[in-house]
Each structure stands twice: as C-alpha cells, then as structure tokens.
Write an enzyme that holds these catalytic residues in place. Structure first.
Site, PDB file in Angstrom:
ATOM      1  N   VAL A 138       0.829  -1.214   0.000  1.00  0.00           N
ATOM      2  CA  VAL A 138       0.000   0.000   0.000  1.00  0.00           C
ATOM      3  C   VAL A 138       0.862   1.262   0.000  1.00  0.00           C
ATOM      4  O   VAL A 138       0.379   2.350   0.295  1.00  0.00           O
ATOM      5  CB  VAL A 138      -0.960  -0.003   1.210  1.00  0.00           C
ATOM      6  CG1 VAL A 138      -1.958  -1.148   1.100  1.00  0.00           C
ATOM      7  CG2 VAL A 138      -0.212  -0.087   2.544  1.00  0.00           C
ATOM      8  N   ASP A 139       2.155   1.110  -0.335  1.00  0.00           N
ATOM      9  CA  ASP A 139       3.103   2.229  -0.259  1.00  0.00           C
ATOM     10  C   ASP A 139       3.204   3.047  -1.548  1.00  0.00           C
ATOM     11  O   ASP A 139       3.929   4.038  -1.594  1.00  0.00           O
ATOM     12  CB  ASP A 139       4.491   1.718   0.139  1.00  0.00           C
ATOM     13  CG  ASP A 139       4.952   0.521  -0.708  1.00  0.00           C
ATOM     14  OD1 ASP A 139       4.637   0.491  -1.914  1.00  0.00           O
ATOM     15  OD2 ASP A 139       5.616  -0.383  -0.151  1.00  0.00           O
ATOM     16  N   HIS A 155      -4.613  -4.336  -2.291  1.00  0.00           N
ATOM     17  CA  HIS A 155      -5.113  -3.976  -0.965  1.00  0.00           C
ATOM     18  C   HIS A 155      -5.237  -2.464  -0.769  1.00  0.00           C
ATOM     19  O   HIS A 155      -5.290  -1.990   0.357  1.00  0.00           O
ATOM     20  CB  HIS A 155      -4.194  -4.574   0.114  1.00  0.00           C
ATOM     21  CG  HIS A 155      -4.192  -6.071   0.110  1.00  0.00           C
ATOM     22  ND1 HIS A 155      -3.156  -6.821   0.613  1.00  0.00           N
ATOM     23  CD2 HIS A 155      -5.117  -6.958  -0.351  1.00  0.00           C
ATOM     24  CE1 HIS A 155      -3.430  -8.104   0.467  1.00  0.00           C
ATOM     25  NE2 HIS A 155      -4.611  -8.208  -0.112  1.00  0.00           N
ATOM     26  N   GLY A 303       8.889 -11.277  -2.909  1.00  0.00           N
ATOM     27  CA  GLY A 303       8.842 -10.667  -1.585  1.00  0.00           C
ATOM     28  C   GLY A 303       7.533 -10.847  -0.853  1.00  0.00           C
ATOM     29  O   GLY A 303       7.077  -9.918  -0.188  1.00  0.00           O
ATOM     30  N   ASN A 329      11.576 -15.232  -2.433  1.00  0.00           N
ATOM     31  CA  ASN A 329      11.168 -14.750  -1.113  1.00  0.00           C
ATOM     32  C   ASN A 329      12.125 -15.265  -0.058  1.00  0.00           C
ATOM     33  O   ASN A 329      12.556 -16.422  -0.106  1.00  0.00           O
ATOM     34  CB  ASN A 329       9.751 -15.230  -0.785  1.00  0.00           C
ATOM     35  CG  ASN A 329       9.219 -14.599   0.491  1.00  0.00           C
ATOM     36  OD1 ASN A 329       9.119 -13.386   0.599  1.00  0.00           O
ATOM     37  ND2 ASN A 329       8.895 -15.421   1.488  1.00  0.00           N
TER      38      ASN A 329
END
Length: 401
Positions: A138-139, A155, A303, A329
């Site tokens: 959400v960045d 999201h 990730g 990951n």
C-alpha cells in the site's frame, strides 16, 4: 481491548523452502534459473507475457517494515496485531488509536522511496518481459517506479483517505495537516521524534531502546502514549451535507469547536484507502487481478509469503492454468508445495523457480544479465512486448489507482 474474532494467519515461521532447481542456492544459480524461466516459452496456448505479484518483502530495502520476514513485525513484536475493519468502523476510541499511530508514522512512510527492486521491475518491463504488476503493498512504490507498467494495488493505498459513508477520497497529506492542527501536542511529539532520529533507524534493537515499535504500513507505537486524547476530522462532504440513511433520515455529523469528529455522529468517518484486516476486496479489483493472471503466461512472485488468501488464490489460479511460477522470497511461503508438487526434477527453471535471495540483490543483477543476453541474441524470447505495444496495457485501465 476485546479479543479479536478472527485469527491472523501464519504469524509463526513458515517451513524453509525447497530450492528449485537445486542449482539455485547461490545468486548465480538463481540468476541462471530465472534466465531459463524467461527464455523458455510457456506451455501452449499460454501467452508469452509475465505478470508479477509482490508483497511487503520487496519494500524492506526502502526501510519499511514487513510482516513475516527475518525481522518482520510478527517475529519481533509478538503483541502486534493490525486493526480490524469492523473495529475501526464501529469504535471511536479505536480510530483515535489508529490515527494517532498513523500520524506518527506517516512522515517516515512519505519519505521512503522505491528501491532497486522496484526499478528492476521497470527495467524488466522495458525489456518486454513484464506485462502487469499486482501488489499487496500500500506504499504506492510500484506506480512511482514504473508508471508505464500497469499496476493493480490489490489492498489499496495509503496515499489517500476515503469516507466510509460517501466514499469520497481525499489526499492523505492534507489529512496529516488536519491531524497536526487538531493535535498540537502530538505534532510537537512528532517533531521531537524526527529531530532525535528515532523514526529513521532501521535497527530493531535501537527502536526498542528508544521505546518505539515501528510496524508495517506507517504504524508507530509509542508505549503509554495517551491515544484517548487524539482527535481526527470528519469527511468535509458529509459535514457540509449529511447523507440520508436507508431509512430516509439524515445522518448526524457533529464536530467540536476545533472541527474534530465527535459522537453522536453517525457518518463522515474517514479511513485509510486500504483494505483492512477483515474487510473485503472490492469486486472490480478482484476481477481485475484475475484478468491479469488469465492474460499472462507466467507468474513471478516477489517478496511475499502469500499468507493472505487474496494473494495466495491468485498464485493458485496461475497454477491451475498451467502457468510456470517463480517465487523469490526470504523465508517460507504458504502452501508452496502445491505450486511445485508436479515439477519435473530435471527442469532448470523453465517451468518452476523457487529461490531464497533478497530481491534488491537479485533483480538488478537479473536485469543486467538479461540485457546482455538480449543484446547478443542469446535470450530466445518470443516477440518481446515493448511498452507502446504491451498486450496487457489496458488490463487495469478502469482502476482508480
């Protein structure tokens, strides 16, 4: 605080992965496997494009906290739990606590920038290897780093707030200024924390020494802080013209003498424009994510432990379509055996890759290697898709983000 009604999934350490192919334990081995992943045509009749699915681990190199990584919040802060959607919507005191912590964390989040991994995705797109990105983050780093590659923020995003009643969006930065005006003592506390460097350190021990708990998505906890004193503004639109309830009566929207939302208001509550724990992803976002999977021939997972079902189901959808899957990951992934159970052990990455290498080390090196091989003709990729002719360019054209 009431006991949560829902269990947060996969907060314990997930099993270590099986590296695929076996030669991919080193950085060079991982690069060779991913070269084969991109070079080999997907099984017929799948298209040649690749869709990327990312999570919080990709943004760790930008200085942001993740949930389940080696220094993830669920490992270092055992008492942490995210706020639940119903709790936020129904509880004025819970909103005070949320917005106080978000007020403290917003400055650091806003200062953070995309890292080498995000720009490597841009470069892979420029090489014609990436058709779209689906992110749980959400960045807003993806649309900043590669605006020409379609990005779906599964999201939501923290760059704006939205009204839970009328759905109007407002810039988060404007909201931050309102919070500072309504809470001058908190604004002073934030300035002191910034001046001391308390919000800049990435060392978990240093954070603990300073009395901080820095969690994902711009959440900062100062133990013993008086959250009950915090105030937040209402939706300006609902304040000016309270909406009508389904029963035919107008909602109540009231403010104190400084303009802060107060009870018995029944509307005009602003929330971050993200999908909170326990909140459903909107149907149009879900459909767009499914369409992105269905329009591609490969899936590259970066990730993320795929702990949230909204992300895991997309990987499962790709598997069910017969798409080759590569997962990069640090640490285990939810149910990852299901993605690789039928993989030929003799394949060298063309059908499946599972590596445990940091994305900020791997992705830039991968771009450099693929550029060299493309320029020399050693990477036999079928008809790379350039930005101006990307076959999936309209996949997210109707998304607000």
């Amino acid at each position: 605080m009431r006991k949560p009604l829902m269990r947060i999934p996969y907060t314990d350490i997930l099993p270590s992965p099986k590296i695929i192919p076996a030669s991919a334990h080193s950085l060079q081995g991982a690069l060779a496997a991913l070269h084969n992943f991109f070079a080999a045509p997907p099984p017929s009749p799948l298209p040649s494009s690749t869709v990327v699915l990312t999570g919080a681990g990709l943004s760790v190199a930008s200085g942001l906290a993740d949930y389940r990584g080696p220094n993830g919040t669920y490992r270092v802060n055992k008492t942490y739990r995210p706020i639940y959607y119903n709790e936020f919507v129904q509880n004025h005191e819970a909103r005070k606590r949320y917005w106080a912590r978000s007020f403290l964390g917003w400055t650091s989040l806003q200062k953070a920038k995309p890292n080498a991994g995000h720009y490597a995705i841009r470069d892979l797109g420029d090489l014609g290897l990436i058709s779209a990105v689906i992110t749980q983050n959400v960045d807003s780093f993806h649309p900043k780093a590669h605006p020409h590659i379609p990005s779906l923020e599964l999201h939501g995003y923290l760059r704006s707030t939205s009204c839970t009643t009328c759905r109007t969006e407002y810039p988060r930065e404007d909201f931050q200024h309102q919070l500072a005006r309504l809470n001058p003592r908190w604004a002073d506390l934030l300035q002191e924390a910034l001046a001391s460097g308390a919000l800049d350190t990435e060392d978990p021990d240093e954070k603990k020494f300073r009395g901080l708990k820095v969690n994902p998505d711009g959440d900062v906890d100062f133990p013993d802080a008086p959250y009950t004193t915090f105030r937040y503004p209402p939706c300006p639109r609902c304040l000016a013209d309270p909406p009508i309830k389904a029963e035919g009566f107008r909602h109540t929207v009231r403010v104190d003498s400084d303009g802060a939302w107060i009870l018995p208001s029944s509307a005009g509550v602003l929330k971050p424009n993200v999908v909170m724990f326990g909140e459903n992803i909107s149907n149009h976002v879900r459909s767009a994510a499914e369409n992105a999977i269905d329009s591609a021939g490969r899936l590259l997972v970066l990730g993320t432990s795929l702990a949230t079902y909204s992300a895991w189901r997309l990987a499962k959808r790709a598997k069910d379509r017969g798409m080759p899957i590569a997962i990069v990951n640090m640490g285990g992934v939810r149910g990852e055996d299901q993605f690789f159970v039928d993989v030929n052990p003799n394949q060298a990455g063309e059908l499946a890759v599972r590596v445990e290498v940091s994305t900020d080390d791997l992705l830039p090196a991968l771009v450099s290697q693929l550029r060299q091989k493309l320029s020399s003709g050693a990477l036999p990729i079928d008809a790379p898709i350039r930005n101006h002719e990307r076959e999936n360019s309209s996949v997210f054209k109707d998304m607000l983000s």
